[in-house]
Design a protein around this motif. Structure first.
Motif, PDB file in Angstrom:
ATOM      1  N   ASN A   2      -6.956   6.517   3.706  1.00  0.00           N
ATOM      2  CA  ASN A   2      -8.202   5.785   3.573  1.00  0.00           C
ATOM      3  C   ASN A   2      -9.348   6.524   4.247  1.00  0.00           C
ATOM      4  O   ASN A   2      -9.208   7.065   5.351  1.00  0.00           O
ATOM      5  N   LYS A   3     -10.501   6.546   3.576  1.00  0.00           N
ATOM      6  CA  LYS A   3     -11.671   7.258   4.102  1.00  0.00           C
ATOM      7  C   LYS A   3     -12.543   6.386   4.973  1.00  0.00           C
ATOM      8  O   LYS A   3     -13.271   6.871   5.826  1.00  0.00           O
ATOM      9  N   TYR A   4     -12.517   5.061   4.730  1.00  0.00           N
ATOM     10  CA  TYR A   4     -13.418   4.156   5.439  1.00  0.00           C
ATOM     11  C   TYR A   4     -12.624   2.987   6.024  1.00  0.00           C
ATOM     12  O   TYR A   4     -11.587   2.594   5.484  1.00  0.00           O
ATOM     13  N   ILE A   6     -12.498  -0.818   6.340  1.00  0.00           N
ATOM     14  CA  ILE A   6     -13.046  -1.910   5.539  1.00  0.00           C
ATOM     15  C   ILE A   6     -12.595  -3.251   6.098  1.00  0.00           C
ATOM     16  O   ILE A   6     -11.426  -3.444   6.424  1.00  0.00           O
ATOM     17  N   ASP A  80     -16.844   0.304   8.674  1.00  0.00           N
ATOM     18  CA  ASP A  80     -17.772   1.018   7.803  1.00  0.00           C
ATOM     19  C   ASP A  80     -18.305   0.138   6.678  1.00  0.00           C
ATOM     20  O   ASP A  80     -19.495   0.169   6.362  1.00  0.00           O
ATOM     21  N   ARG A  96      -9.883  -1.880  -3.425  1.00  0.00           N
ATOM     22  CA  ARG A  96     -10.232  -1.005  -2.308  1.00  0.00           C
ATOM     23  C   ARG A  96     -10.333   0.450  -2.758  1.00  0.00           C
ATOM     24  O   ARG A  96     -11.295   1.156  -2.395  1.00  0.00           O
ATOM     25  N   GLN A  97      -9.370   0.900  -3.523  1.00  0.00           N
ATOM     26  CA  GLN A  97      -9.389   2.283  -3.988  1.00  0.00           C
ATOM     27  C   GLN A  97     -10.640   2.570  -4.806  1.00  0.00           C
ATOM     28  O   GLN A  97     -11.270   3.628  -4.659  1.00  0.00           O
ATOM     29  N   GLU A 100     -13.655   2.773  -2.325  1.00  0.00           N
ATOM     30  CA  GLU A 100     -13.697   4.015  -1.552  1.00  0.00           C
ATOM     31  C   GLU A 100     -14.068   5.215  -2.423  1.00  0.00           C
ATOM     32  O   GLU A 100     -14.742   6.140  -1.969  1.00  0.00           O
ATOM     33  N   LYS A 101     -13.638   5.196  -3.662  1.00  0.00           N
ATOM     34  CA  LYS A 101     -13.961   6.294  -4.571  1.00  0.00           C
ATOM     35  C   LYS A 101     -15.459   6.374  -4.837  1.00  0.00           C
ATOM     36  O   LYS A 101     -16.027   7.474  -4.953  1.00  0.00           O
ATOM     37  N   TRP A 103     -17.985   4.816  -2.883  1.00  0.00           N
ATOM     38  CA  TRP A 103     -18.823   4.721  -1.683  1.00  0.00           C
ATOM     39  C   TRP A 103     -19.060   6.101  -1.068  1.00  0.00           C
ATOM     40  O   TRP A 103     -18.216   6.991  -1.160  1.00  0.00           O
ATOM     41  N   ASN A 104     -20.212   6.257  -0.442  1.00  0.00           N
ATOM     42  CA  ASN A 104     -20.484   7.452   0.365  1.00  0.00           C
ATOM     43  C   ASN A 104     -21.234   7.012   1.616  1.00  0.00           C
ATOM     44  O   ASN A 104     -21.736   5.880   1.679  1.00  0.00           O
TER      45      ASN A 104
END
Length: 361
Positions: A2-4, A6, A80, A96-97, A100-101, A103-104
């Protein structure tokens, strides 16, 4: 990976029947935080058992914006992305995926599809954009009811559109909305220049059969310099027409429906309302004309003001009746058959089709 980080956050009261269905999907988030505002059933226990963090808060006098701001304040600072989500709303799995894809780090808010109503087979019917996914900083909820998420950050707001995320609404229709009127009156008092709040108050007066109050409030809305959205102005005119119809002023109702058509000629709703008024007055040429014009419109705006009756069998039913009354039996049969196709279990429509068929040579 996961990048963020949530967090899903919500407010609730006595919603035990929704907990498991809701938690099955929101647990895609890292944290689920719920602010309970006074449940007397097993809502809190069930949420805790499913892994949610629950805070109990007493909010008096009740306001939705205060409740949601308190809920937001419980979100940890290192989150985030915040996802505001009620327990009677269910994201489609994999949200969620998709989030995240898209979002920046420069994003402040995300818009996605919200399903308000469904066809008989369960497929989505009325859908419109929702935007309650946001960054941790720079937001607060405003207005006592029909609350909105307002941006007050220092950087320029950057909203992204993620149509692949779909949130489905399955409301508890047993819950009363008696508090809405007083809260809308309070909202209009606190925010007299907010045209949307004045519109909602006028609409609520109509729902409560306070027709004169509805007329004066909606006329006030129409005179506001910020009330510029044609589709909403058209809706206000249609509601005024309904108010006049309910107090017996059919001439005034017709006048306001002509205004509504002129205001927003590319939506079906004012044509349908005029056709229904013509039906009440047995004005069959008017019904025929209005249904014909409405059915030329093949694109839905998908705004929250869309009325499903404009897109179900209703227009075809009225077209069939008006053509029958005018002796145009073949056209009547065509419309009646289409109405039956759209609502195959409707006994009245099937009976009408049979009667019309007897007139077709």
């Amino acid at each position: 990976m996961n990048k963020y980080k949530i967090c899903v956050y919500a407010i609730c009261k006595n919603e035990e029947q929704f907990v498991d269905r809701w938690m099955n999907v929101v647990t895609e988030a890292d944290i689920v935080i719920v602010t309970d505002t006074g449940s007397t059933d097993s809502t809190v226990k069930k949420l805790l058992n499913r892994g949610a963090i629950v805070y109990k808060e007493k909010i008096q006098p009740w306001r939705f914006d205060v409740a949601r701001n308190i809920a937001m304040n419980h979100i940890p600072e290192d989150v985030d992305i915040c996802v505001s989500n009620d327990l009677d709303e269910v994201f489609e799995a994999g949200w969620r995926q998709k989030l995240e894809k898209a979002w920046n780090p420069n994003c402040t808010r995300a818009r996605y599809l919200f399903t308000w109503s469904y066809h008989e087979d369960g497929s989505p019917n009325k859908q419109f954009p929702m935007e309650k996914i946001h960054s941790r900083k720079g937001f607060n909820w405003i207005h006592p009811v029909h609350e909105i998420l307002a941006y007050n950050g220092t950087a320029k707001e950057n909203t992204i559109w993620i149509p692949e995320i779909i949130l489905n609404h399955y409301p508890d229709l047993s819950k009363p909305r008696s508090q809405y009127l007083s809260l809308l009156e309070l909202s209009a008092k606190e925010n007299p220049d907010d045209d949307r709040g004045v519109f909602w108050l006028g609409r609520e007066y109509m729902y409560y059969k306070k027709y004169y109050a509805s007329i004066s409030t909606l006329k006030k809305y129409l005179n506001m310099p910020t009330a510029t959205w044609a589709e909403e102005r058209c809706a206000a005119m249609r509601f005024i027409a309904r108010d006049y119809e309910n107090i017996g002023s059919l001439h005034e109702a017709r006048m306001w429906l002509y205004k509504a058509i002129a205001e927003c000629h590319y939506v079906r709703e004012p044509y349908l309302d005029m056709a229904q008024l013509g039906y009440l007055e047995s004005d069959w040429p008017l019904v025929k004309l209005m249904t014909n014009e409405a059915l030329k419109i093949n694109t839905r705006t998908e705004s929250y003001l869309l009325e499903i009756s404009s897109w179900d069998y209703t227009l075809y039913d009225l077209a069939a009746i008006s053509n029958y009354r005018l002796g145009l039996y073949e056209k009547s049969y065509k419309y009646a058959a289409k109405a039956c196709e759209m609502s195959p279990e409707n006994e009245r429509l099937k009976n009408n089709l049979y009667l019309i068929s007897l007139k077709v040579k």
